[in-house]
Enzyme design. Structure first.
Site, mmCIF file in Angstrom:
data_model
loop_
_atom_site.group_PDB
_atom_site.id
_atom_site.type_symbol
_atom_site.label_atom_id
_atom_site.label_comp_id
_atom_site.label_asym_id
_atom_site.label_seq_id
_atom_site.Cartn_x
_atom_site.Cartn_y
_atom_site.Cartn_z
ATOM 1 N N ASP A 30 0.932 -1.327 0.066
ATOM 2 C CA ASP A 30 0.213 -0.019 -0.100
ATOM 3 C C ASP A 30 0.909 1.213 0.054
ATOM 4 O O ASP A 30 0.289 2.400 -0.342
ATOM 5 C CB ASP A 30 -1.191 -0.123 1.263
ATOM 6 C CG ASP A 30 -2.017 -0.914 0.965
ATOM 7 O OD1 ASP A 30 -2.299 -1.098 -0.079
ATOM 8 O OD2 ASP A 30 -2.726 -0.968 1.771
ATOM 9 N N TYR B 295 -10.257 0.130 2.606
ATOM 10 C CA TYR B 295 -9.648 0.272 4.212
ATOM 11 C C TYR B 295 -9.438 1.605 4.713
ATOM 12 O O TYR B 295 -8.749 2.294 3.616
ATOM 13 C CB TYR B 295 -8.480 -0.857 4.115
ATOM 14 C CG TYR B 295 -8.999 -2.061 4.984
ATOM 15 C CD1 TYR B 295 -9.346 -2.180 6.174
ATOM 16 C CD2 TYR B 295 -8.953 -3.055 4.139
ATOM 17 C CE1 TYR B 295 -9.609 -3.323 6.901
ATOM 18 C CE2 TYR B 295 -9.181 -4.510 4.601
ATOM 19 C CZ TYR B 295 -9.590 -4.325 6.088
ATOM 20 O OH TYR B 295 -9.974 -5.579 6.470
#
Length: 675
Positions: A323, A411
């Protein structure tokens, strides 16, 4: 009565923005300013005579000065600091004619001082602009339109999102992304309604679609019960909470001067990077007995975030994300909501990054800073052994929190740096948002006859198994740069000489790591305490001054070591690494994380097995969470927390908060809520 309510409300609102933000001078570690981004853009575009998509800025960040220069400046005469700042430089990773360029720009000289063409494996961080561009391409693509129609959906109610593709042994690879699309009719919760079976592949350099797959039609999960926007929800509601007020009559106890923050016995610098997000530097604590600030942490930040999903099927196998290195943890930071993300006594700071065209992008309220009064106890004791007297002493705990939130796809990650007067630094991460959801034909677990790779949450909805690994870069300087890593092993000793009724006890055996191999640790295999100490400084009783690592959440990889995602994420093979300080070793997953092959990771650097005893060293700690979704995680997930703490261990001569003064109680005028 209404006027009284209004007055109380204004009183509460005032303190959310009243922190000092004086900016009398700059700091060598300050993030780049909007004007500096514009200058970089002008210099680079002038050199290459191009603009997007031929020339794109994938990363622009501070090329920080050498550590020795920063420390020399930090401890120089305050009167001359403003005039002795080191030269400002920017480090740029750009794409130009399908090549990755590494460019260093001297901002004071307004010139490019070095350029390198990267020829290795992997690609730079993705920009929002290029992702947004390719996410719109399917809606002009006839096969995709036909696939949507086949499912009986209105294409105006479909959106697409991007996913990095990873690496699975390909000899050569192009800079591509895969797109997954979602239905939005009836709910804001698009990630809960995927169009399963459709995969679109886009070439980022060509800015076009290069492959398309519609493997099978799977029922799209229903929107019913998935809405999370408060104004769109329907009764019954609950639970209901009674409001609470928090005020500081004398204003906040911390001061913000530019990016430098001081509070109680702490001072530190708060920076920002488009890839790392928040960066804490030069964290020092005031020692009352020594009458000086003592450095604890030179630089700390999240270096990489590995999120592999556990579904090996054709539509999901590639979802093994880095990420930070692929999507940018700083680029993904979002504006914080006052009174919700942060309490009423918070102060807010903005952040800036450069888009792919080099133009500055503002994240308003990117950081919040606040004093945390959570009802915790700093220390206490009740003494009733003294005759005719009971002594009860209690000190309420107060801490200072720096908070950010990064939303990466489905998320949301809440990142806290919490500073305690006792000398501890607590790193917290909260996981919330939407699960990675796979559509299915199943409506009951009894129908599942083979591995579903997740939990059936409701009709046609599987929450896919996955992991979260956050790797922190912690350049600890325990009262100086020369430090060592010490393992204190707890070992059982048998009492064999009948000198005691006891048959056993445990004792400690300390081991100082000589090289990197000695400091690669898988937590939980045996009882031990891990600390970074200054071997050159002792307390009065002769103990080495140090800071100890207290892990909260520990998980070790379950993927096979030779599996391609784990090769790329090999920096999670151990919960702890220790390396000698090297300015170039910043990113645990490598500088070019997108489609990387695991050739430039923390695990590879550590194989050099360099000396780390009594050296300037960096502690790397990975917070790991194996996530088996459950129904309570759906349709939006209550925050799941993890983290760790760095605690002083023989750093002070005694308890540094023994004489801490408790804050005085504040009695508020009653705010009547009735009209």
């Amino acid at each position: 009565m209404k006027l009284e309510i209004f007055t109380c409300l204004i009183t509460l609102l005032f303190f959310s923005t009243s922190a000092s933000t004086n900016t009398t001078f700059h700091h060598p570690l300050d993030p780049l300013t909007p004007s500096e981004f514009k200058l970089v853009r002008t210099i680079v575009q002038k050199k290459y005579q191009a603009s997007p998509p031929t020339l794109t800025f994938q990363y622009i960040g501070l090329d920080e000065p050498d550590k020795a220069i920063v420390l020399s400046w930090q401890y120089s005469d305050p009167k001359t600091k403003a005039t002795t700042l080191p030269p400002r430089r920017a480090f740029v990773v750009a794409r130009f004619k399908k090549q990755s360029l590494e460019i260093t720009v001297d901002l004071s000289k307004r010139s490019i001082v070095s350029t390198n063409v990267y020829i290795g494996h992997g690609f730079p961080m993705l920009t929002f602009d290029e992702q947004d561009f390719v996410a719109e391409l399917p809606f002009k693509y006839k096969p995709f339109i036909e696939s949507v129609n086949k499912r009986g959906l209105n294409i105006s109610e479909v959106v697409c999102s991007t996913a990095s593709v990873g690496w699975y042994g390909e000899i050569k690879s192009k800079r591509t992304l895969k797109l997954q699309c979602f239905h939005t009719q009836g709910s804001t919760n698009l990630f809960a309604m995927p169009l399963e079976g459709i995969t679109v592949v886009a070439d980022l350099d060509e800015r076009k679609l290069v492959a398309y797959f519609d493997r099978k039609i799977v029922p799209v999960p229903k929107a019913e019960g998935t809405e999370y926007v408060a104004s769109k929800q329907k009764p019954p509601f609950g639970p209901t909470f009674i409001g609470a007020a928090f005020v500081q009559p004398n204003g906040p106890g911390f001061k913000i001067n530019g990016h430098s923050i001081s509070w109680a016995n702490w001072e530190f610098h708060l920076g920002y990077d488009i890839r790392a997000g928040p960066v804490i530097s030069l964290a020092s604590i005031y020692d009352i007995q020594q009458q000086r600030y003592r450095r604890v942490l030179y630089r700390g930040y999240i270096s990489e975030f590995f999120v592999p999903y556990m579904d090996p099927t054709s539509s999901w196998y590639f979802k093994t994300f880095l990420d930070s290195g692929e999507f940018g943890f700083g680029q993904s930071m979002v504006s914080l909501e006052p009174f919700a993300d942060c309490p009423s006594n918070a102060a807010f700071l903005d952040a800036y990054f450069a888009g792919e065209d080099g133009v500055p992008v503002k994240i308003a309220n990117a950081f919040c800073v606040f004093e945390k009064y959570a009802g915790d106890i700093m220390w206490r004791h009740t003494e009733s052994e003294i005759h005719d007297e009971e002594i009860r002493e209690v000190r309420p705990d107060v801490s200072l929190v720096v908070r950010t939130v990064s939303t990466v796809g489905n998320y949301d990650y809440i990142v806290d740096w919490e500073f305690k007067p006792s000398g501890s630094i607590k790193m917290g991460v909260g996981l919330t948002g939407i699960l990675g959801i796979k559509a299915t034909a199943y409506t009951h677990v009894d129908q599942i006859k083979e591995d579903a790779f997740g939990t059936l949450l409701t009709d046609n909805t599987i929450g896919v198994h996955h992991d979260h690994y956050l790797t922190y870069h912690l350049d600890l300087d325990i009262d100086g740069e020369a430090n060592s890593f010490v393992k204190t092993n707890l070992e059982t000793v048998r009492v064999t000489d009948h000198s005691s009724p006891r048959k056993s006890y445990w004792t400690v055996v300390r081991e100082t790591a000589k090289t990197e191999a000695d400091a690669r640790i898988k937590l939980g295999l045996k009882p031990s305490e891990l600390a970074v100490v200054n071997p050159n400084k002792e307390t009065k009783p002769g103990n080495k001054m140090g800071y100890r690592l207290f892990p909260f959440t520990v998980a070790n990889p379950l993927l096979a070591p030779d599996d391609y995602p784990q090769l790329r994420g090999s920096f999670t093979n151990y919960n702890v690494f220790v390396t000698p300080y090297n300015k170039s070793e910043k990113w645990a997953g490598g500088l070019y994380a997108d489609q990387s092959r695991g050739e430039d990771t923390l695990a590879v650097w550590s194989l050099r097995n360099r000396s780390i005893e009594n050296k300037d060293i960096v502690l790397w700690h990975t917070v790991g969470i194996h996530h088996v979704p459950c129904q309570e995680d759906y349709p939006i997930m209550p925050t799941l927390s993890g983290g760790f703490e760095l605690k002083p261990t023989n750093f002070f001569e005694s308890n540094p908060v023994l004489k801490a003064k408790a804050p005085k109680p504040v009695h508020l005028p009653k705010c009547n809520s009735k009209p």
